[in-house]
Design a protein around this motif. Structure first.
Motif, PDB file in Angstrom:
ATOM      1  N   THR A   1      38.519  30.807 -67.200  1.00 13.58           N
ATOM      2  CA  THR A   1      39.167  31.043 -68.490  1.00 13.58           C
ATOM      3  C   THR A   1      39.138  32.513 -68.856  1.00 13.58           C
ATOM      4  O   THR A   1      40.153  33.085 -69.291  1.00 13.58           O
ATOM      5  N   PHE A   2      37.997  33.144 -68.669  1.00 14.38           N
ATOM      6  CA  PHE A   2      37.861  34.545 -69.071  1.00 14.38           C
ATOM      7  C   PHE A   2      38.630  35.490 -68.153  1.00 14.38           C
ATOM      8  O   PHE A   2      39.214  36.469 -68.618  1.00 14.38           O
ATOM      9  N   VAL A   3      38.613  35.217 -66.852  1.00 13.70           N
ATOM     10  CA  VAL A   3      39.376  36.088 -65.946  1.00 13.70           C
ATOM     11  C   VAL A   3      40.866  35.966 -66.232  1.00 13.70           C
ATOM     12  O   VAL A   3      41.598  36.967 -66.265  1.00 13.70           O
ATOM     13  N   GLY A   4      41.336  34.739 -66.460  1.00 15.24           N
ATOM     14  CA  GLY A   4      42.740  34.558 -66.821  1.00 15.24           C
ATOM     15  C   GLY A   4      43.082  35.274 -68.118  1.00 15.24           C
ATOM     16  O   GLY A   4      44.151  35.901 -68.242  1.00 15.24           O
ATOM     17  N   THR A   5      42.181  35.197 -69.103  1.00 13.65           N
ATOM     18  CA  THR A   5      42.398  35.903 -70.372  1.00 13.65           C
ATOM     19  C   THR A   5      42.421  37.408 -70.163  1.00 13.65           C
ATOM     20  O   THR A   5      43.251  38.123 -70.735  1.00 13.65           O
ATOM     21  N   ALA A   6      41.511  37.901 -69.318  1.00 15.31           N
ATOM     22  CA  ALA A   6      41.453  39.335 -69.050  1.00 15.31           C
ATOM     23  C   ALA A   6      42.732  39.840 -68.381  1.00 15.31           C
ATOM     24  O   ALA A   6      43.229  40.926 -68.704  1.00 15.31           O
ATOM     25  N   LEU A   7      43.269  39.056 -67.466  1.00 19.81           N
ATOM     26  CA  LEU A   7      44.514  39.463 -66.805  1.00 19.81           C
ATOM     27  C   LEU A   7      45.683  39.457 -67.794  1.00 19.81           C
ATOM     28  O   LEU A   7      46.561  40.324 -67.744  1.00 19.81           O
ATOM     29  N   HIS A   8      45.687  38.465 -68.699  1.00 20.87           N
ATOM     30  CA  HIS A   8      46.742  38.410 -69.707  1.00 20.87           C
ATOM     31  C   HIS A   8      46.687  39.621 -70.641  1.00 20.87           C
ATOM     32  O   HIS A   8      47.720  40.181 -71.012  1.00 20.87           O
ATOM     33  N   TRP A   9      45.462  40.022 -71.007  1.00 18.43           N
ATOM     34  CA  TRP A   9      45.280  41.139 -71.939  1.00 18.43           C
ATOM     35  C   TRP A   9      44.899  42.416 -71.188  1.00 18.43           C
ATOM     36  O   TRP A   9      44.151  43.247 -71.717  1.00 18.43           O
ATOM     37  N   ARG A  10      45.418  42.604 -69.981  1.00 16.35           N
ATOM     38  CA  ARG A  10      45.022  43.757 -69.181  1.00 16.35           C
ATOM     39  C   ARG A  10      45.425  45.090 -69.795  1.00 16.35           C
ATOM     40  O   ARG A  10      44.849  46.128 -69.442  1.00 16.35           O
ATOM     41  N   ARG A  11      46.389  45.092 -70.718  1.00 10.27           N
ATOM     42  CA  ARG A  11      46.790  46.338 -71.366  1.00 10.27           C
ATOM     43  C   ARG A  11      46.011  46.600 -72.649  1.00 10.27           C
ATOM     44  O   ARG A  11      46.222  47.625 -73.297  1.00 10.27           O
ATOM     45  N   ARG A  12      45.161  45.653 -73.034  1.00 13.86           N
ATOM     46  CA  ARG A  12      44.267  45.852 -74.176  1.00 13.86           C
ATOM     47  C   ARG A  12      42.854  46.016 -73.631  1.00 13.86           C
ATOM     48  O   ARG A  12      42.156  45.049 -73.390  1.00 13.86           O
TER      49      ARG A  12
ATOM     50  N   ASP B   1      40.081  46.942 -74.869  1.00 13.39           N
ATOM     51  CA  ASP B   1      38.956  46.438 -75.647  1.00 13.39           C
ATOM     52  C   ASP B   1      38.715  44.946 -75.395  1.00 13.39           C
ATOM     53  O   ASP B   1      37.570  44.488 -75.341  1.00 13.39           O
ATOM     54  N   ILE B   2      39.795  44.186 -75.217  1.00 17.22           N
ATOM     55  CA  ILE B   2      39.675  42.755 -74.911  1.00 17.22           C
ATOM     56  C   ILE B   2      39.356  42.556 -73.433  1.00 17.22           C
ATOM     57  O   ILE B   2      38.454  41.789 -73.065  1.00 17.22           O
ATOM     58  N   HIS B   3      40.096  43.252 -72.585  1.00 16.05           N
ATOM     59  CA  HIS B   3      39.997  43.078 -71.140  1.00 16.05           C
ATOM     60  C   HIS B   3      38.565  43.272 -70.633  1.00 16.05           C
ATOM     61  O   HIS B   3      38.027  42.419 -69.910  1.00 16.05           O
ATOM     62  N   LYS B   4      37.946  44.374 -71.014  1.00 18.31           N
ATOM     63  CA  LYS B   4      36.626  44.679 -70.456  1.00 18.31           C
ATOM     64  C   LYS B   4      35.554  43.723 -70.978  1.00 18.31           C
ATOM     65  O   LYS B   4      34.590  43.410 -70.253  1.00 18.31           O
ATOM     66  N   ARG B   5      35.727  43.224 -72.186  1.00 20.82           N
ATOM     67  CA  ARG B   5      34.730  42.301 -72.736  1.00 20.82           C
ATOM     68  C   ARG B   5      34.778  40.942 -72.045  1.00 20.82           C
ATOM     69  O   ARG B   5      33.734  40.382 -71.687  1.00 20.82           O
ATOM     70  N   VAL B   6      35.966  40.401 -71.856  1.00 25.55           N
ATOM     71  CA  VAL B   6      36.035  39.080 -71.219  1.00 25.55           C
ATOM     72  C   VAL B   6      35.710  39.160 -69.733  1.00 25.55           C
ATOM     73  O   VAL B   6      35.155  38.214 -69.166  1.00 25.55           O
ATOM     74  N   MET B   7      36.010  40.279 -69.090  1.00 28.57           N
ATOM     75  CA  MET B   7      35.610  40.443 -67.695  1.00 28.57           C
ATOM     76  C   MET B   7      34.096  40.463 -67.556  1.00 28.57           C
ATOM     77  O   MET B   7      33.525  39.853 -66.637  1.00 28.57           O
ATOM     78  N   LEU B   8      33.423  41.149 -68.475  1.00 28.86           N
ATOM     79  CA  LEU B   8      31.971  41.198 -68.426  1.00 28.86           C
ATOM     80  C   LEU B   8      31.366  39.827 -68.717  1.00 28.86           C
ATOM     81  O   LEU B   8      30.432  39.385 -68.029  1.00 28.86           O
ATOM     82  N   LEU B   9      31.893  39.124 -69.718  1.00 31.04           N
ATOM     83  CA  LEU B   9      31.403  37.785 -70.035  1.00 31.04           C
ATOM     84  C   LEU B   9      31.635  36.820 -68.875  1.00 31.04           C
ATOM     85  O   LEU B   9      30.792  35.963 -68.583  1.00 31.04           O
ATOM     86  N   ALA B  10      32.781  36.948 -68.216  1.00 33.81           N
ATOM     87  CA  ALA B  10      33.067  36.103 -67.045  1.00 33.81           C
ATOM     88  C   ALA B  10      32.014  36.312 -65.962  1.00 33.81           C
ATOM     89  O   ALA B  10      31.538  35.358 -65.338  1.00 33.81           O
TER      90      ALA B  10
END
Length: 258
Positions: free
Chosen positions: A151-162, A164-173
């Motif tokens: 879920t988090f990796v998919g979210t990170a890829l969707h928000w790859r241009r943001r 602030d969101i991208h790096k947080r969900v990648m770390l949580l994943a």
């Protein structure tokens, strides 16, 4: 006096330049710590197994170890590139990260679903009793971790241009899939597997996403919405998996996999 009062928050929380350095330092430092957990946790049974007397492992665990290490090495490389402002190369490597993530989920499913039978078979050679309660907890929390990771990796890829969101969900994943490494480290610290080791592991898994919330408070004076939603989902999924593990349905799955 009024000027000193106005400067008080900056004195406590640091200047904007200090907080900016703190952002890069936290994410790179966290990636390095997660990689260290993986290297130490799987060092004896995977990375340095020729130097230790350890039992043989099935082929899929070799693949799993290689892919898992690749993910955390890439996480370190990606956070280092961002810290060095090499964003173009960071985006190019992100494509590789997507393929590694898919491979990691696939081979992890093979490992998790094969775990009950593998542990039960080892009883004949290692003499370690098969504990169905512990196995249920491990399988269901590992499955929950894969749901969180996907879920988090998919979210990170969707928000790859943001960023602030991208790096947080990648770390949580990445934090979510650290459980197996911790499970191999903590018994060494707590004098063997048992209730104390399980409690410490749970505390670490809960504490990891909380460090991200503390980072947000230090650098932005508030918890980022992504951190709050992500950490909440993370914790609900893990504790929900433990509830399922102790239910009839949770026991039924293990019985099938054995």
């Amino acid at each position: 006096m009024s000027d000193q009062t106005a400067l008080a928050p900056a004195a406590v929380l640091g200047t904007p330049q200090q907080r900016s350095r703190g952002k890069s330092t936290y994410f790179l430092g966290s990636a390095l710590i997660l990689l260290a957990f993986v290297l130490v946790g799987f060092g004896r049974t995977f990375f340095a197994r020729p130097f230790f007397d350890v039992p043989p492992i099935p082929w899929y665990l070799f693949v799993h170890g290689f892919v898992l290490a690749s993910w955390f090495l890439l996480l370190v490389a990606q956070t280092a590139l961002v810290a060095a402002h090499r964003t173009v190369l960071h985006r190019r490597l992100g494509v590789l990260g997507g393929f590694i993530a898919v491979a990691l989920v696939g081979i992890s499913l093979v490992a998790v679903l094969g775990f009950p039978a593998h542990v039960k078979a080892d009883f004949l050679s290692s003499g370690v009793a098969f504990d169905p309660v512990a196995v249920r907890a491990i399988v269901w929390t590992d499955l929950a971790s894969l749901v969180i990771f996907s879920t988090f990796v998919g979210t990170a890829l969707h928000w790859r241009r943001r960023s602030d969101i991208h790096k947080r969900v990648m770390l949580l994943a990445s934090m979510a899939i650290l459980g197996p490494a911790l499970a191999r480290i903590l018994p060494l610290v707590t004098s063997g597997p048992g209730p104390l080791s399980a409690v410490v592991q749970s505390a670490v898994l809960i504490g990891l996403p909380l460090t991200l919330a503390l980072h947000d408070l230090f650098t932005a004076r508030r918890v980022h919405r992504t951190t709050f939603v992500g950490a909440t989902f993370y914790l609900v999924a893990i504790f929900g998996a433990l509830v399922i593990a102790n239910s009839g349905a949770g026991a039924a799955l293990i019985a099938v996999l054995e």
